[in-house]
Design an enzyme around this catalytic site. Structure first.
Site, PDB file in Angstrom:
ATOM      1  NE  ARG A  37      12.524  12.087  10.806  1.00 35.91           N
ATOM      2  CZ  ARG A  37      11.576  11.778  10.343  1.00 35.91           C
ATOM      3  NH1 ARG A  37      10.884  11.970  10.163  1.00 35.91           N
ATOM      4  NH2 ARG A  37      12.160  11.090   8.985  1.00 35.91           N
ATOM      5  CE  LYS A 198       3.644   4.816  -5.166  1.00 37.92           C
ATOM      6  NZ  LYS A 198       3.213   5.855  -5.279  1.00 37.92           N
ATOM      7  N   GLY A 356      11.509   5.713   6.338  1.00 38.15           N
ATOM      8  CA  GLY A 356      10.616   5.573   7.775  1.00 38.15           C
ATOM      9  C   GLY A 356       9.660   4.655   7.772  1.00 38.15           C
ATOM     10  N   GLY A 380      14.028   9.433   1.977  1.00 40.77           N
ATOM     11  CA  GLY A 380      13.645   9.706   0.941  1.00 40.77           C
ATOM     12  C   GLY A 380      15.395  10.270   0.669  1.00 40.77           C
TER      13      GLY A 380
HETATM   14  P1  ADP Z   1      10.347   2.998   3.617  1.00 44.33           P
HETATM   15  O1  ADP Z   1       8.965   3.860   4.641  1.00 44.33           O
HETATM   16  O2  ADP Z   1      10.300   2.588   5.156  1.00 44.33           O
HETATM   17  O3  ADP Z   1      10.197   3.634   2.276  1.00 44.33           O
HETATM   18  P2  ADP Z   1       7.544   2.172   2.089  1.00 44.33           P
HETATM   19  O4  ADP Z   1       6.919   4.204   2.192  1.00 44.33           O
HETATM   20  O5  ADP Z   1       7.571   2.176   1.641  1.00 44.33           O
HETATM   21  O6  ADP Z   1       8.799   2.048   3.314  1.00 44.33           O
HETATM   22  O7  ADP Z   1       6.315   1.334   2.231  1.00 44.33           O
HETATM   23  C1  ADP Z   1       5.307   1.145   3.752  1.00 44.33           C
HETATM   24  C2  ADP Z   1       4.536   0.294   3.824  1.00 44.33           C
HETATM   25  O8  ADP Z   1       4.339  -0.550   2.947  1.00 44.33           O
HETATM   26  C3  ADP Z   1       3.989   0.503   5.304  1.00 44.33           C
HETATM   27  O9  ADP Z   1       2.845   0.746   5.328  1.00 44.33           O
HETATM   28  C4  ADP Z   1       3.290  -1.558   4.710  1.00 44.33           C
HETATM   29  O10 ADP Z   1       1.926  -1.462   5.422  1.00 44.33           O
HETATM   30  C5  ADP Z   1       2.963  -1.460   2.757  1.00 44.33           C
HETATM   31  N1  ADP Z   1       2.797  -3.138   2.069  1.00 44.33           N
HETATM   32  C6  ADP Z   1       4.385  -3.927   2.511  1.00 44.33           C
HETATM   33  N2  ADP Z   1       3.319  -5.050   2.339  1.00 44.33           N
HETATM   34  C7  ADP Z   1       2.548  -4.969   1.629  1.00 44.33           C
HETATM   35  C8  ADP Z   1       1.328  -5.261   0.910  1.00 44.33           C
HETATM   36  N3  ADP Z   1       1.949  -6.750   0.709  1.00 44.33           N
HETATM   37  N4  ADP Z   1       0.678  -5.614   0.879  1.00 44.33           N
HETATM   38  C9  ADP Z   1       0.132  -3.554   0.761  1.00 44.33           C
HETATM   39  N5  ADP Z   1       0.853  -3.515   1.388  1.00 44.33           N
HETATM   40  C10 ADP Z   1       2.146  -3.211   2.487  1.00 44.33           C
END
Ligand code: ADP
Ligand code: MG
Length: 401
Positions: A37, A198, A356, A380
């Site tokens: 960043r 989620k 992120g 976000g």
């Molecule tokens: P981003 O920050 O790219 O938007 P998220 O915050 O939505 O992504 O999700 C990232 C997290 O999702 C990671 O820490 C990863 O471990 C978790 N994740 C991915 N697949 C699974 C799964 N099957 N069960 C639990 N957690 C998961």
């Protein structure tokens, strides 16, 4: 209406300019573990310094509770910024109101974490306006370049842009240009890959993008809510019970719109949530006959699914990817994320990684930023933009979708 860019501020030689950057870097024991960043902020800062502007940089770091906390200090960032800019960066550790805005020639000033003051994120517009006046002392122009925060109605994003003549920095402008291409006229076939933890975080994007995409691929923790919505047992996998109806509605709409919504045909199931857990590949059409029904936890998409996702991704002209396909932090469950990332590097067109954790995942897996069309610095913010929301920090700079 178009975003006001740096040029709209005219010549800035000799002018004092306040620049909002997103220098919210990960720290471990006071050491910066990823300076991405800080690097992303250099283009704008160098452009201003080359013009002869006197620059004060402002940012937040982490989520302090509206008061100074040593572990959220921007001091380590001042040192790194100074190295990267190749010039002295004076760090002001006091409150902005007590800090002299005067700068020596060639010097850059970095103010301490804005969130040490509760007025930065206050819900009260009057408090934010008051804090904005204190920050406005540091310049006669304001440049907003913290893309990661443009979806926040915070003092340094919104009120400060009203208190001074303001424009977007080049990072914000380039992020917006890419995201706009994803929503305005994406080259087809257009594929969106969603994963992460989620479903509830991603509902808005699914809703907004469904009518616009050719394929929507679902992986990550959220895939289990989709599988459960179709009546499959998902063991102890991540499941959002309260989203089952919404997810069923998306499945129905996808069919109605002729969108190719692809769910995994196999998943990697672990005995427990741990890096060294025993695991096996389970086919979804046999999921009822396996041990998955009881205690298994799905931690990655399976190899057949990963290969299918990769084929669809690599033959698309536009791809947006948000959310890892599995728990990539555990090497045994990073394969799906790696396969999809590799496919993104082969896209003949525009490939965008947003989020992120997704950005961290591709870097941790050894990919280079340059292998992708674009890696968004704001998780976000990019999601909210793709949801079609009005982002306060862009609107205040003249942007209208
Ligand atoms: P981003 O920050 O790219 O938007 P998220 O915050 O939505 O992504 O999700 C990232 C997290 O999702 C990671 O820490 C990863 O471990 C978790 N994740 C991915 N697949 C699974 C799964 N099957 N069960 C639990 N957690 C998961
Ligand atoms: Mg995340």
């Amino acid at each position: 209406m178009a975003l006001r860019t740096l040029e709209s501020l005219g010549s800035l030689a000799g002018t004092a300019v306040v620049v909002r950057c997103d220098l919210n870097v990960p720290l471990k024991d006071g050491v910066i573990t990823d300076d991405g960043r800080i690097r992303a902020s250099l283009t704008t800062l160098n452009a201003l310094l080359e013009q002869g502007a006197r620059v004060t940089v402002i940012s937040h770091l982490g989520r302090p509770d509206g008061k100074p906390e040593a572990k959220y200090s921007l001091r380590p960032v001042a040192d790194r910024l100074s190295e990267l800019l190749g010039r002295p960066v004076r760090f002001a550790d006091g409150a902005p109101a007590d800090t002299s805005p005067d700068l020596a020639d060639g010097e850059v000033l970095l103010l301490e974490n804005l969130r040490f003051d509760p007025r930065e994120t206050s819900k009260d517009a009057g408090e934010r306006e008051e804090f904005a006046r204190e920050l406005a002392r540091f310049g006669t122009a304001f440049v907003s370049d913290g893309f990661g925060v443009v979806h926040r109605k915070h003092t340094s994003v919104y009120e400060l842009a009203q208190a001074l003549p303001s424009a977007a920095g080049s990072l914000v402008a380039s992020e917006l240009e890419v995201l706009d291409r994803l929503t305005e006229s994406p080259a087809k076939p257009y594929t969106v890959v969603l994963g992460g933890s989620k479903v509830s975080d991603k509902l808005g994007v699914i809703d907004h993008l469904l009518p616009r995409v050719d394929s929507l691929l679902i992986g990550g923790g959220m895939l289990f809510t989709f599988l459960a919505a179709q009546g499959h047992p998902v063991g102890k996998s991540l499941l959002e019970q309260d989203q089952l109806d919404t997810v069923r509605e998306y499945l129905r709409r996808a069919e109605e719109l002729g969108v190719n919504l692809v769910l995994p045909t196999d998943v990697e199931v672990a005995e427990r949530f741990a890096a060294d857990a025993a695991h096996e590949t389970v086919r979804i059409d046999r999921i009822e006959q396996t041990g998955f029904g009881a205690d298994g936890i799905g931690l990655d998409i399976g190899p057949e699914t990963a290969a299918e996702f990769a084929d669809i991704v690599a033959s698309s002209k536009t791809v947006f990817w948000n959310g890892p396909m599995g728990v990539f932090e555990f090497p045994e469950f990073a394969a799906g994320t790696r396969t999809v990332a590799e496919a993104l590097t082969r896209v003949d067109g525009l490939s965008v990684v947003g989020g992120g954790d997704s950005a961290a995942a591709v870097r941790a897996l050894g990919f280079e930023d340059a292998q992708f069309g674009h890696i968004s610095t704001g998780g976000g913010a990019s999601l909210e933009f793709l949801e079609g929301k009005t982002l306060p920090g862009l609107e205040v700079l003249g942007w209208q979708a």
